[in-house]
Design a protein around this motif. Structure first.
Motif, PDB file in Angstrom:
ATOM      1  N   SER A 124     -32.164  14.661  11.607  1.00  0.00           N
ATOM      2  CA  SER A 124     -33.285  15.410  11.044  1.00  0.00           C
ATOM      3  C   SER A 124     -34.336  14.525  10.385  1.00  0.00           C
ATOM      4  O   SER A 124     -35.488  14.946  10.232  1.00  0.00           O
ATOM      5  N   ASN A 125     -33.960  13.305   9.972  1.00  0.00           N
ATOM      6  CA  ASN A 125     -34.975  12.435   9.349  1.00  0.00           C
ATOM      7  C   ASN A 125     -35.335  11.245  10.240  1.00  0.00           C
ATOM      8  O   ASN A 125     -36.049  10.341   9.816  1.00  0.00           O
ATOM      9  N   ALA A 144     -37.287  11.085  12.903  1.00  0.00           N
ATOM     10  CA  ALA A 144     -38.724  11.014  13.193  1.00  0.00           C
ATOM     11  C   ALA A 144     -39.495  10.484  11.993  1.00  0.00           C
ATOM     12  O   ALA A 144     -40.418   9.671  12.140  1.00  0.00           O
ATOM     13  N   MET A 145     -39.119  10.928  10.799  1.00  0.00           N
ATOM     14  CA  MET A 145     -39.797  10.476   9.587  1.00  0.00           C
ATOM     15  C   MET A 145     -39.611   8.974   9.395  1.00  0.00           C
ATOM     16  O   MET A 145     -40.552   8.252   9.042  1.00  0.00           O
ATOM     17  N   SER A 152     -41.760   7.064  11.872  1.00  0.00           N
ATOM     18  CA  SER A 152     -43.165   7.080  11.450  1.00  0.00           C
ATOM     19  C   SER A 152     -43.392   6.131  10.283  1.00  0.00           C
ATOM     20  O   SER A 152     -44.382   5.387  10.248  1.00  0.00           O
ATOM     21  N   GLU A 191     -33.186  19.392  17.151  1.00  0.00           N
ATOM     22  CA  GLU A 191     -34.003  19.134  15.963  1.00  0.00           C
ATOM     23  C   GLU A 191     -34.656  17.759  16.044  1.00  0.00           C
ATOM     24  O   GLU A 191     -35.846  17.600  15.739  1.00  0.00           O
ATOM     25  N   ALA A 192     -33.880  16.766  16.462  1.00  0.00           N
ATOM     26  CA  ALA A 192     -34.425  15.416  16.585  1.00  0.00           C
ATOM     27  C   ALA A 192     -35.535  15.372  17.631  1.00  0.00           C
ATOM     28  O   ALA A 192     -36.587  14.756  17.415  1.00  0.00           O
ATOM     29  N   LYS A 221     -37.440  17.857  18.645  1.00  0.00           N
ATOM     30  CA  LYS A 221     -38.602  18.604  18.157  1.00  0.00           C
ATOM     31  C   LYS A 221     -39.417  17.776  17.173  1.00  0.00           C
ATOM     32  O   LYS A 221     -40.653  17.727  17.250  1.00  0.00           O
ATOM     33  N   LEU A 222     -38.723  17.098  16.260  1.00  0.00           N
ATOM     34  CA  LEU A 222     -39.416  16.327  15.231  1.00  0.00           C
ATOM     35  C   LEU A 222     -39.977  15.013  15.769  1.00  0.00           C
ATOM     36  O   LEU A 222     -40.925  14.463  15.202  1.00  0.00           O
ATOM     37  N   CYS A 223     -39.385  14.518  16.855  1.00  0.00           N
ATOM     38  CA  CYS A 223     -39.812  13.223  17.396  1.00  0.00           C
ATOM     39  C   CYS A 223     -40.925  13.345  18.433  1.00  0.00           C
ATOM     40  O   CYS A 223     -41.322  12.340  19.035  1.00  0.00           O
ATOM     41  N   GLN A 224     -41.427  14.543  18.658  1.00  0.00           N
ATOM     42  CA  GLN A 224     -42.493  14.702  19.651  1.00  0.00           C
ATOM     43  C   GLN A 224     -43.718  13.861  19.309  1.00  0.00           C
ATOM     44  O   GLN A 224     -44.434  13.401  20.191  1.00  0.00           O
TER      45      GLN A 224
END
Length: 325
Positions: free
Chosen positions: A6-7, A9-10, A13, A55-56, A58-61
């Motif tokens: 879940s984190n 992608a963050m 970035s 989830e990963a 979706k967030l990593c798009q």
């Protein structure tokens, strides 16, 4: 901070913007390199649950804009496709892998096994509707490279298109339609629903898509003309033409059916198209705005040998002549 799906992608970035992705000699002094840690974390991706994987993804798009992290997105997409292609996957529960044998089972599965498994596996359609259009393109191309059943891919693409256009702005609808058209062209024509193609064509026409986009759809419909019904041919004429139905559209499809492909034209296929064209003639013959040269084009577009009977043709001609006299 503990690294989780879940984190992920963050952290990617943050590593990009804080330049924590370079070798010590390239980045700011004393800046740690997070990228190897992220890649090491991804080594355990096969143990993620299906929900964590989604989830990963979706967030990593957003990683599409970070060239250095595209391989991370690739690994997530590849793992998702491998799970969907794995034998016995029929639900999110069976798609979550906690076994070290998962990769082995995927690697040793034959392409035919994947095709047979995927042919009935459509439970994941709703799960992937979050895909942005650029990631959709990547996922579909990956599915094709994994020899996914083209019929399943086709149904998902049309389902995605219908869902993505609901409540969307004009520009978003046009982008979605254009990408879906290009992706459908990659599939085997026999795996595509004729009904879905006609619906896609109606969407493209209503959105005033470019002629090249319309031509692509028609190139797919034409070879399947013998599988359609008269209802799909009764497309309203473009604004300003005057006729009730789009005669030019039908003529283009018939021309593609006869001359636009390398497929075999059997006598049964020819007769089905001939019967449908005669029904279309009867529908359009009473139209007072149908020009003589258009009516002539409709009655001469088929070879005489394609018709078992000329009764419907004579009926249409009689109806048209009575209106013209």
């Amino acid at each position: 901070m503990e690294m989780t799906p879940s984190n992920l992608a963050m952290l990617c970035s943050a590593a990009h913007f804080l330049e924590m992705e370079c070798d010590d000699d390239d980045g700011p002094a004393g800046t740690p390199n997070l990228k190897p840690q992220i890649e090491k974390f991804l080594d355990g991706i096969r143990f993620w649950t299906w929900s964590e994987l989604l989830e990963a993804l979706k967030l990593c798009q957003g990683l599409f804009s970070f060239k250095g992290y595209l391989e991370i997105l690739d690994r997530i997409v590849d793992n998702l496709i491998e799970r969907l292609a794995s034998p016995g996957i029929t639900s999110p529960n069976t798609c979550s892998s906690n076994r070290s044998s998962f990769q082995f089972s995927c690697a040793t599965s034959s392409n035919n096994s994947w095709r047979n498994n995927c042919s009935g596996a459509t439970w994941w359609f709703e799960h992937l509707l979050f895909l942005k259009i650029d990631l959709l393109d990547k996922v579909i191309r990956t599915m094709i490279s994994y020899d996914f059943d083209h019929g399943v891919v086709s149904r998902f693409l049309f389902h995605y298109h219908n869902s993505s256009c609901l409540g969307a702005a004009q520009a978003e609808k046009m982008e979605s339609t254009k990408v879906v058209i290009d992706l459908v062209l990659l599939l085997e024509s026999r795996s595509i629903s004729c009904k879905d193609l006609f619906n896609l064509n109606r969407s493209a026409v209503s959105l005033k898509m470019s002629r090249s986009c319309i031509n692509k759809i028609e190139s797919l419909i034409g070879p399947l003309l013998d599988q359609t019904t008269i209802d799909y041919l009764l497309l309203p004429s473009p604004h300003g033409k005057g006729q009730a139905y789009d005669v030019d559209f039908v003529l283009r499809l018939v021309h593609i059916f006869f001359f636009g492909g390398s497929f075999e034209l059997t006598s049964n296929r020819l007769m089905r198209v001939a019967k449908m064209m005669d029904l279309f003639l009867v529908e359009v013959a009473p139209d007072p705005h149908l020009k003589p040269f258009e009516f002539e084009a409709l009655i001469t577009v088929l070879p005489d040998a394609a018709r078992e009977s000329h009764d419907q043709l004579y009926l249409a001609m009689d109806m048209y002549l009575k209106l013209s006299i």
